[in-house]
Design a protein around this motif. Sequence first.
Motif, mmCIF file in Angstrom:
data_model
loop_
_atom_site.group_PDB
_atom_site.id
_atom_site.type_symbol
_atom_site.label_atom_id
_atom_site.label_comp_id
_atom_site.label_asym_id
_atom_site.label_seq_id
_atom_site.Cartn_x
_atom_site.Cartn_y
_atom_site.Cartn_z
ATOM 1 N N HIS A 253 0.584 -1.094 -0.151
ATOM 2 C CA HIS A 253 -0.026 0.226 0.188
ATOM 3 C C HIS A 253 1.090 0.631 0.272
ATOM 4 O O HIS A 253 1.678 1.350 1.234
ATOM 5 C CB HIS A 253 -0.652 -0.094 1.097
ATOM 6 C CG HIS A 253 -1.729 0.889 1.653
ATOM 7 N ND1 HIS A 253 -1.546 2.094 2.071
ATOM 8 C CD2 HIS A 253 -3.014 1.289 1.046
ATOM 9 C CE1 HIS A 253 -2.752 2.880 2.103
ATOM 10 N NE2 HIS A 253 -3.155 2.865 1.235
ATOM 11 N N CYS A 254 0.949 2.238 -0.612
ATOM 12 C CA CYS A 254 1.751 3.171 -0.998
ATOM 13 C C CYS A 254 1.094 5.136 -0.552
ATOM 14 O O CYS A 254 -0.471 4.992 -1.365
ATOM 15 C CB CYS A 254 2.376 3.684 -2.714
ATOM 16 S SG CYS A 254 3.260 2.478 -3.267
ATOM 17 N N GLU A 255 1.514 5.373 0.093
ATOM 18 C CA GLU A 255 0.902 6.684 0.312
ATOM 19 C C GLU A 255 1.791 7.270 0.753
ATOM 20 O O GLU A 255 2.804 7.405 0.310
ATOM 21 C CB GLU A 255 0.221 6.253 1.743
ATOM 22 C CG GLU A 255 1.162 5.763 2.953
ATOM 23 C CD GLU A 255 -0.149 5.615 4.181
ATOM 24 O OE1 GLU A 255 -1.212 5.875 3.723
ATOM 25 O OE2 GLU A 255 0.451 5.833 5.493
ATOM 26 N N VAL A 256 1.453 9.141 0.375
ATOM 27 C CA VAL A 256 2.319 10.030 0.388
ATOM 28 C C VAL A 256 1.753 11.074 1.791
ATOM 29 O O VAL A 256 0.730 11.262 1.838
ATOM 30 C CB VAL A 256 2.662 11.164 -0.497
ATOM 31 C CG1 VAL A 256 1.235 11.666 -0.731
ATOM 32 C CG2 VAL A 256 3.912 12.012 -0.633
ATOM 33 N N TYR A 257 2.345 11.367 2.300
ATOM 34 C CA TYR A 257 2.072 12.686 3.278
ATOM 35 C C TYR A 257 2.360 14.047 3.222
ATOM 36 O O TYR A 257 3.663 14.699 2.639
ATOM 37 C CB TYR A 257 2.958 12.558 4.587
ATOM 38 C CG TYR A 257 3.016 13.383 5.831
ATOM 39 C CD1 TYR A 257 1.278 13.079 6.984
ATOM 40 C CD2 TYR A 257 3.215 14.928 6.571
ATOM 41 C CE1 TYR A 257 0.446 13.596 7.798
ATOM 42 C CE2 TYR A 257 2.819 15.504 7.745
ATOM 43 C CZ TYR A 257 1.614 15.071 8.158
ATOM 44 O OH TYR A 257 1.589 15.459 9.288
ATOM 45 N N LEU A 258 0.871 15.227 2.925
ATOM 46 C CA LEU A 258 1.317 16.278 2.195
ATOM 47 C C LEU A 258 0.486 17.271 2.669
ATOM 48 O O LEU A 258 -1.111 16.763 3.180
ATOM 49 C CB LEU A 258 1.361 15.529 0.488
ATOM 50 C CG LEU A 258 0.939 16.757 -0.553
ATOM 51 C CD1 LEU A 258 2.866 16.912 -0.533
ATOM 52 C CD2 LEU A 258 0.442 16.499 -1.527
ATOM 53 N N LEU A 259 1.244 18.033 3.356
ATOM 54 C CA LEU A 259 -0.378 19.024 4.000
ATOM 55 C C LEU A 259 -0.741 18.247 4.537
ATOM 56 O O LEU A 259 -2.009 18.318 5.279
ATOM 57 C CB LEU A 259 -0.455 19.939 2.938
ATOM 58 C CG LEU A 259 -0.260 20.072 1.640
ATOM 59 C CD1 LEU A 259 -1.932 20.381 0.375
ATOM 60 C CD2 LEU A 259 0.720 21.338 1.907
ATOM 61 N N GLY A 260 -0.159 17.669 6.143
ATOM 62 C CA GLY A 260 -1.016 16.897 7.329
ATOM 63 C C GLY A 260 -2.060 16.198 6.936
ATOM 64 O O GLY A 260 -1.948 15.516 7.916
ATOM 65 N N LEU A 261 -1.661 15.260 5.485
ATOM 66 C CA LEU A 261 -2.368 14.918 5.527
ATOM 67 C C LEU A 261 -1.785 13.301 4.862
ATOM 68 O O LEU A 261 -1.111 13.534 3.946
ATOM 69 C CB LEU A 261 -3.906 14.668 4.346
ATOM 70 C CG LEU A 261 -4.651 15.714 4.838
ATOM 71 C CD1 LEU A 261 -5.749 16.108 3.773
ATOM 72 C CD2 LEU A 261 -5.350 14.708 6.211
ATOM 73 N N PHE A 262 -1.873 12.216 5.232
ATOM 74 C CA PHE A 262 -1.709 10.781 4.044
ATOM 75 C C PHE A 262 -2.894 10.487 3.124
ATOM 76 O O PHE A 262 -3.639 10.358 3.306
ATOM 77 C CB PHE A 262 -1.443 9.483 4.986
ATOM 78 C CG PHE A 262 -0.442 9.506 6.480
ATOM 79 C CD1 PHE A 262 1.240 9.487 5.061
ATOM 80 C CD2 PHE A 262 -0.596 9.783 7.737
ATOM 81 C CE1 PHE A 262 1.389 9.359 6.365
ATOM 82 C CE2 PHE A 262 0.227 9.941 9.058
ATOM 83 C CZ PHE A 262 1.931 9.725 7.328
ATOM 84 N N LEU A 263 -1.848 10.979 1.707
ATOM 85 C CA LEU A 263 -3.014 10.792 0.810
ATOM 86 C C LEU A 263 -2.527 8.896 0.070
ATOM 87 O O LEU A 263 -1.462 9.218 0.062
ATOM 88 C CB LEU A 263 -2.686 11.591 -0.343
ATOM 89 C CG LEU A 263 -2.855 12.736 0.501
ATOM 90 C CD1 LEU A 263 -2.778 14.249 -0.875
ATOM 91 C CD2 LEU A 263 -4.190 13.195 0.694
ATOM 92 N N ASP A 264 -3.504 8.194 -0.028
ATOM 93 C CA ASP A 264 -3.436 6.881 -0.917
ATOM 94 C C ASP A 264 -2.842 7.322 -2.500
ATOM 95 O O ASP A 264 -4.052 7.626 -3.296
ATOM 96 C CB ASP A 264 -4.838 6.468 -0.226
ATOM 97 C CG ASP A 264 -5.226 4.962 -0.994
ATOM 98 O OD1 ASP A 264 -3.442 4.423 -1.560
ATOM 99 O OD2 ASP A 264 -5.966 4.514 -1.025
ATOM 100 N N LEU A 265 -1.873 6.297 -2.614
ATOM 101 C CA LEU A 265 -1.550 5.619 -3.771
ATOM 102 C C LEU A 265 -2.064 5.084 -4.897
ATOM 103 O O LEU A 265 -1.322 4.732 -5.745
ATOM 104 C CB LEU A 265 0.183 6.709 -4.306
ATOM 105 C CG LEU A 265 0.553 8.395 -2.867
ATOM 106 C CD1 LEU A 265 2.063 8.451 -3.752
ATOM 107 C CD2 LEU A 265 0.070 9.495 -4.573
ATOM 108 N N GLY A 266 -2.613 4.049 -3.858
ATOM 109 C CA GLY A 266 -2.442 2.897 -4.948
ATOM 110 C C GLY A 266 -1.813 1.748 -4.026
ATOM 111 O O GLY A 266 -1.067 2.275 -2.846
ATOM 112 N N VAL A 267 -1.475 0.538 -4.853
ATOM 113 C CA VAL A 267 -0.905 -0.866 -4.309
ATOM 114 C C VAL A 267 -0.706 -0.893 -5.595
ATOM 115 O O VAL A 267 -1.019 -1.379 -6.455
ATOM 116 C CB VAL A 267 -2.431 -1.887 -3.770
ATOM 117 C CG1 VAL A 267 -1.676 -3.082 -3.913
ATOM 118 C CG2 VAL A 267 -3.463 -1.524 -2.848
ATOM 119 N N ILE A 268 1.025 -1.501 -4.546
ATOM 120 C CA ILE A 268 1.407 -1.861 -5.875
ATOM 121 C C ILE A 268 1.960 -3.705 -5.433
ATOM 122 O O ILE A 268 1.827 -3.864 -4.765
ATOM 123 C CB ILE A 268 3.138 -1.418 -6.291
ATOM 124 C CG1 ILE A 268 2.487 -0.176 -6.848
ATOM 125 C CG2 ILE A 268 3.553 -2.666 -6.695
ATOM 126 C CD1 ILE A 268 4.284 1.011 -6.047
#
Length: 129
Positions: free
Chosen positions: A34-49
Motif C-alpha cells: 500500500h503506497c501513500e504520501v504525507y502531504l499538507l498534514g494528511l496521508f494520501l493514498d497512492l494505490g497498491v503495487i
Amino acid sequence: MALRTILSFLTLLSAAGSAQADFTDGKLPDGAYHCEVYLLGLFLDLGVITIKGNLYSGPVTFGATPQAYNYQMNPNGEITWLGPLGGYTSGGNSISMTQATLDDPSGPSFDIIMKQQDGAFTASTCTRR
C-alpha cells in the motif's frame, strides 16, 4: 557453566543474525504494498503495487487493467522498475530512486522518490499489508 551459557547465547545470536532478511536474492517479499504520501498534514493514498517474484503490477489508476512488468533490485536494495508505475511515471513525472527496507519489524517496505514535471521531488512509502 558460565562458559556454556555464553556459548549458547552466542550461538543464538548468530542464528538470529542469519535469519535476518537481506537483498541477496534481488527480490522483495511477495505481497500487496500500500503506497501513500504525507502531504499538507494528511496521508494520501497512492494505490497498491503488487509484487510476485520479480514482477510487479500497479498502482492501477482510473480503473485500468493491471499489467505485470519486471523489476530489478541490487544488493543495496535499490529498485529499478522496468515498466510504467502508475502516476509515478505519467504526466511528466519520473522515478528518481526507489529504496527497499526489509529490516522494519512491521514488514517490508520501499520508498519511492518521484521527480515531478516542475522539478520538485515527492517521497512516498509503500508498505506490505
